[in-house]
Design an enzyme around this catalytic site. Structure first.
Site, PDB file in Angstrom:
ATOM      1  N   ASP A  20       2.194  39.316 -54.955  1.00  0.00           N
ATOM      2  CA  ASP A  20       1.437  40.552 -54.842  1.00  0.00           C
ATOM      3  C   ASP A  20       0.133  40.451 -54.060  1.00  0.00           C
ATOM      4  OD1 ASP A  20       0.008  39.038 -56.646  1.00  0.00           O
ATOM      5  OD2 ASP A  20       0.595  40.234 -58.383  1.00  0.00           O
ATOM      6  N   HIS A  35       6.966  32.033 -52.929  1.00  0.00           N
ATOM      7  CA  HIS A  35       8.047  33.018 -52.844  1.00  0.00           C
ATOM      8  C   HIS A  35       7.755  34.128 -51.849  1.00  0.00           C
ATOM      9  CE1 HIS A  35       9.500  31.769 -57.129  1.00  0.00           C
ATOM     10  NE2 HIS A  35       9.755  30.865 -56.205  1.00  0.00           N
ATOM     11  N   CYS A  46      16.974  38.618 -37.303  1.00  0.00           N
ATOM     12  CA  CYS A  46      16.245  37.880 -36.262  1.00  0.00           C
ATOM     13  C   CYS A  46      14.917  37.295 -36.732  1.00  0.00           C
ATOM     14  CB  CYS A  46      16.008  38.771 -35.048  1.00  0.00           C
ATOM     15  SG  CYS A  46      14.752  40.044 -35.289  1.00  0.00           S
TER      16      CYS A  46
HETATM   17 ZN   LIG Z   1      15.682  41.938 -36.062  1.00  0.00          ZN
END
Ligand SMILES: [Zn+2]
Length: 81
Positions: A20, A35, A46
């Protein structure tokens, strides 16, 4: 408390599972987010990143929001399951 410890030179770095951004909002300068975080949006095809504002703009047009390559965008966090 952690920011105060950093200011006093008693804390070098924070490694957190939080996503957060509260450590940074509190003033912590050196944070490793294991994380990821919800401030960045990531293309699942991509790996291009977007700001949350860009993702909201795209979300108003299409669901799920898509990257310029056509890939689906998701928050830059680990999603379990
Ligand atoms: Zn992309």
């Amino acid at each position: 408390m952690l920011v105060e410890l950093e200011k006093r030179g008693k804390l070098y770095r924070v490694i957190t599972q939080n996503i957060d951004g509260l450590h940074q909002m509190a003033g912590q300068s050196d944070v490793i987010e294991l994380h990821g975080n919800t401030r960045k949006i990531l293309c699942m095809s991509c790996d291009k990143t977007y700001s949350m504002d860009e993702a909201y703009t795209r979300l108003e047009k299409e669901l799920p929001p898509k990257c310029s390559c056509g890939g689906v965008l998701k928050p830059s966090i680990v999603l379990f399951g």
